[in-house]
Structure formats: C-alpha cells, structure tokens
Write a protein that holds these residues in place. Structure first.
Motif, PDB file in Angstrom:
ATOM      1  N   VAL A   1      26.304   9.717 -14.304  1.00 52.61           N
ATOM      2  CA  VAL A   1      27.566  10.440 -14.129  1.00 52.61           C
ATOM      3  C   VAL A   1      28.616   9.526 -13.516  1.00 52.61           C
ATOM      4  O   VAL A   1      29.783   9.555 -13.908  1.00 52.61           O
ATOM      5  CB  VAL A   1      27.346  11.703 -13.261  1.00 52.61           C
ATOM      6  CG1 VAL A   1      28.673  12.351 -12.897  1.00 52.61           C
ATOM      7  CG2 VAL A   1      26.454  12.699 -13.992  1.00 52.61           C
ATOM      8  N   MET A   2      28.228   8.698 -12.558  1.00 53.28           N
ATOM      9  CA  MET A   2      29.160   7.804 -11.874  1.00 53.28           C
ATOM     10  C   MET A   2      29.067   6.401 -12.484  1.00 53.28           C
ATOM     11  O   MET A   2      28.026   5.764 -12.402  1.00 53.28           O
ATOM     12  CB  MET A   2      28.824   7.730 -10.383  1.00 53.28           C
ATOM     13  CG  MET A   2      28.855   9.081  -9.687  1.00 53.28           C
ATOM     14  SD  MET A   2      30.457   9.877  -9.719  1.00 53.28           S
ATOM     15  CE  MET A   2      31.347   8.864  -8.572  1.00 53.28           C
TER      16      MET A   2
ATOM     17  N   GLY B   1      23.224  11.475  -8.763  1.00 55.56           N
ATOM     18  CA  GLY B   1      22.761  11.499  -7.389  1.00 55.56           C
ATOM     19  C   GLY B   1      23.473  12.574  -6.589  1.00 55.56           C
ATOM     20  O   GLY B   1      23.296  12.679  -5.383  1.00 55.56           O
ATOM     21  N   GLY B   2      24.288  13.378  -7.263  1.00 57.71           N
ATOM     22  CA  GLY B   2      25.009  14.456  -6.585  1.00 57.71           C
ATOM     23  C   GLY B   2      26.484  14.148  -6.465  1.00 57.71           C
ATOM     24  O   GLY B   2      27.022  13.310  -7.188  1.00 57.71           O
ATOM     25  N   ALA B   3      27.180  14.826  -5.548  1.00 60.15           N
ATOM     26  CA  ALA B   3      28.618  14.660  -5.316  1.00 60.15           C
ATOM     27  C   ALA B   3      29.388  14.786  -6.631  1.00 60.15           C
ATOM     28  O   ALA B   3      30.082  13.881  -7.063  1.00 60.15           O
ATOM     29  CB  ALA B   3      28.918  13.323  -4.644  1.00 60.15           C
TER      30      ALA B   3
ATOM     31  N   GLU C   1      34.099  19.508 -13.135  1.00 59.85           N
ATOM     32  CA  GLU C   1      33.918  19.176 -14.554  1.00 59.85           C
ATOM     33  C   GLU C   1      32.520  18.629 -14.807  1.00 59.85           C
ATOM     34  O   GLU C   1      31.845  19.019 -15.763  1.00 59.85           O
ATOM     35  CB  GLU C   1      34.973  18.154 -14.985  1.00 59.85           C
ATOM     36  CG  GLU C   1      34.866  17.737 -16.435  1.00 59.85           C
ATOM     37  CD  GLU C   1      35.870  16.656 -16.807  1.00 59.85           C
ATOM     38  OE1 GLU C   1      36.261  16.644 -17.979  1.00 59.85           O
ATOM     39  OE2 GLU C   1      36.238  15.832 -15.952  1.00 59.85           O
ATOM     40  N   ALA C   2      32.063  17.704 -13.953  1.00 61.10           N
ATOM     41  CA  ALA C   2      30.727  17.121 -14.112  1.00 61.10           C
ATOM     42  C   ALA C   2      29.654  18.185 -13.904  1.00 61.10           C
ATOM     43  O   ALA C   2      28.677  18.233 -14.656  1.00 61.10           O
ATOM     44  CB  ALA C   2      30.528  15.960 -13.139  1.00 61.10           C
ATOM     45  N   ALA C   3      29.826  19.042 -12.923  1.00 59.19           N
ATOM     46  CA  ALA C   3      28.846  20.101 -12.666  1.00 59.19           C
ATOM     47  C   ALA C   3      28.727  21.037 -13.868  1.00 59.19           C
ATOM     48  O   ALA C   3      27.621  21.437 -14.250  1.00 59.19           O
ATOM     49  CB  ALA C   3      29.232  20.880 -11.412  1.00 59.19           C
ATOM     50  N   ALA C   4      29.852  21.375 -14.502  1.00 59.37           N
ATOM     51  CA  ALA C   4      29.833  22.244 -15.678  1.00 59.37           C
ATOM     52  C   ALA C   4      29.111  21.571 -16.838  1.00 59.37           C
ATOM     53  O   ALA C   4      28.325  22.211 -17.546  1.00 59.37           O
ATOM     54  CB  ALA C   4      31.261  22.614 -16.085  1.00 59.37           C
TER      55      ALA C   4
ATOM     56  N   GLN D   1      18.019  14.344 -11.714  1.00 58.40           N
ATOM     57  CA  GLN D   1      18.548  14.201 -10.367  1.00 58.40           C
ATOM     58  C   GLN D   1      17.887  12.979  -9.734  1.00 58.40           C
ATOM     59  O   GLN D   1      16.660  12.883  -9.732  1.00 58.40           O
ATOM     60  CB  GLN D   1      18.237  15.451  -9.534  1.00 58.40           C
ATOM     61  CG  GLN D   1      18.875  16.715 -10.072  1.00 58.40           C
ATOM     62  CD  GLN D   1      20.383  16.729  -9.943  1.00 58.40           C
ATOM     63  OE1 GLN D   1      20.954  16.151  -9.026  1.00 58.40           O
ATOM     64  NE2 GLN D   1      21.040  17.394 -10.873  1.00 58.40           N
ATOM     65  N   LYS D   2      18.697  12.035  -9.249  1.00 60.15           N
ATOM     66  CA  LYS D   2      18.147  10.822  -8.627  1.00 60.15           C
ATOM     67  C   LYS D   2      17.752  11.108  -7.184  1.00 60.15           C
ATOM     68  O   LYS D   2      18.449  11.876  -6.520  1.00 60.15           O
ATOM     69  CB  LYS D   2      19.173   9.694  -8.662  1.00 60.15           C
ATOM     70  CG  LYS D   2      19.484   9.221 -10.060  1.00 60.15           C
ATOM     71  CD  LYS D   2      20.311   7.971 -10.048  1.00 60.15           C
ATOM     72  CE  LYS D   2      21.775   8.289  -9.957  1.00 60.15           C
ATOM     73  NZ  LYS D   2      22.645   7.122 -10.009  1.00 60.15           N
ATOM     74  N   PRO D   3      16.709  10.494  -6.697  1.00 63.55           N
ATOM     75  CA  PRO D   3      15.746   9.686  -7.444  1.00 63.55           C
ATOM     76  C   PRO D   3      14.832  10.594  -8.260  1.00 63.55           C
ATOM     77  O   PRO D   3      14.569  11.730  -7.883  1.00 63.55           O
ATOM     78  CB  PRO D   3      14.961   8.961  -6.358  1.00 63.55           C
ATOM     79  CG  PRO D   3      15.012   9.872  -5.180  1.00 63.55           C
ATOM     80  CD  PRO D   3      16.340  10.598  -5.277  1.00 63.55           C
ATOM     81  N   PHE D   4      14.376  10.090  -9.395  1.00 61.59           N
ATOM     82  CA  PHE D   4      13.501  10.883 -10.251  1.00 61.59           C
ATOM     83  C   PHE D   4      12.196  10.139 -10.499  1.00 61.59           C
ATOM     84  O   PHE D   4      12.115   8.932 -10.339  1.00 61.59           O
ATOM     85  CB  PHE D   4      14.175  11.259 -11.571  1.00 61.59           C
ATOM     86  CG  PHE D   4      14.787  10.105 -12.322  1.00 61.59           C
ATOM     87  CD1 PHE D   4      14.040   9.319 -13.183  1.00 61.59           C
ATOM     88  CD2 PHE D   4      16.133   9.800 -12.159  1.00 61.59           C
ATOM     89  CE1 PHE D   4      14.609   8.268 -13.871  1.00 61.59           C
ATOM     90  CE2 PHE D   4      16.720   8.750 -12.845  1.00 61.59           C
ATOM     91  CZ  PHE D   4      15.948   7.976 -13.705  1.00 61.59           C
TER      92      PHE D   4
END
Length: 75
Positions: free
Chosen positions: A4-5, A34-36, A40-43, A54-57
C-alpha cells in the motif's frame, strides 16, 4: 504482491491504474499493508477481501492469499 505504501505513488493508485490498463492482471494482485491507512486505501482493502496481507505475515498467510487470486486468462 503490492505494498500500500510506495515511494512517490501509493499502491492504491498503482492498483487503480492497473485495473484501468490491465484488468486481468489487476485481479492477480495481493496487497500488503502495515496499517495507517487512508480512507481510500481502507475501502480498497475491504473490497479485496482475502487478497490482503497484514504485515508481518506468515508463509502460510502468503500462500492462502495467493490461492485466492484469479487464474490467468489465455491470450
């Protein structure tokens, strides 16, 4: 696998561009985060469902996510 980032452009923007240009390829993307997240990204991650890590995986989680992908289409 697409994070995502990313530097310079978000993974969300890249996946959206990929969906427009190559929809078959876009269906074979697993997003990592990794969150945050932005709204838009959450949707987008909610829409992707099981194709999100979800990191770490763990290795098992990676294999499970890869198993959810659409098979490639013949040219």
């Amino acid at each position: 696998l697409l994070d995502v980032m990313l530097p310079g452009r978000s993974g969300v923007e890249l996946l959206q561009a990929l969906r427009r240009a190559h929809p078959d390829l876009a269906r074979r993307v697993v997003m990592m985060t990794g969150g945050a997240l932005t709204p838009e990204a959450a949707a987008l991650l909610e829409e992707l469902g099981d194709a999100v890590l979800q990191k770490p995986f763990t290795r098992a989680a990676l294999l499970d996510a890869l198993a959810t992908l659409s098979p490639p289409t013949a040219p």
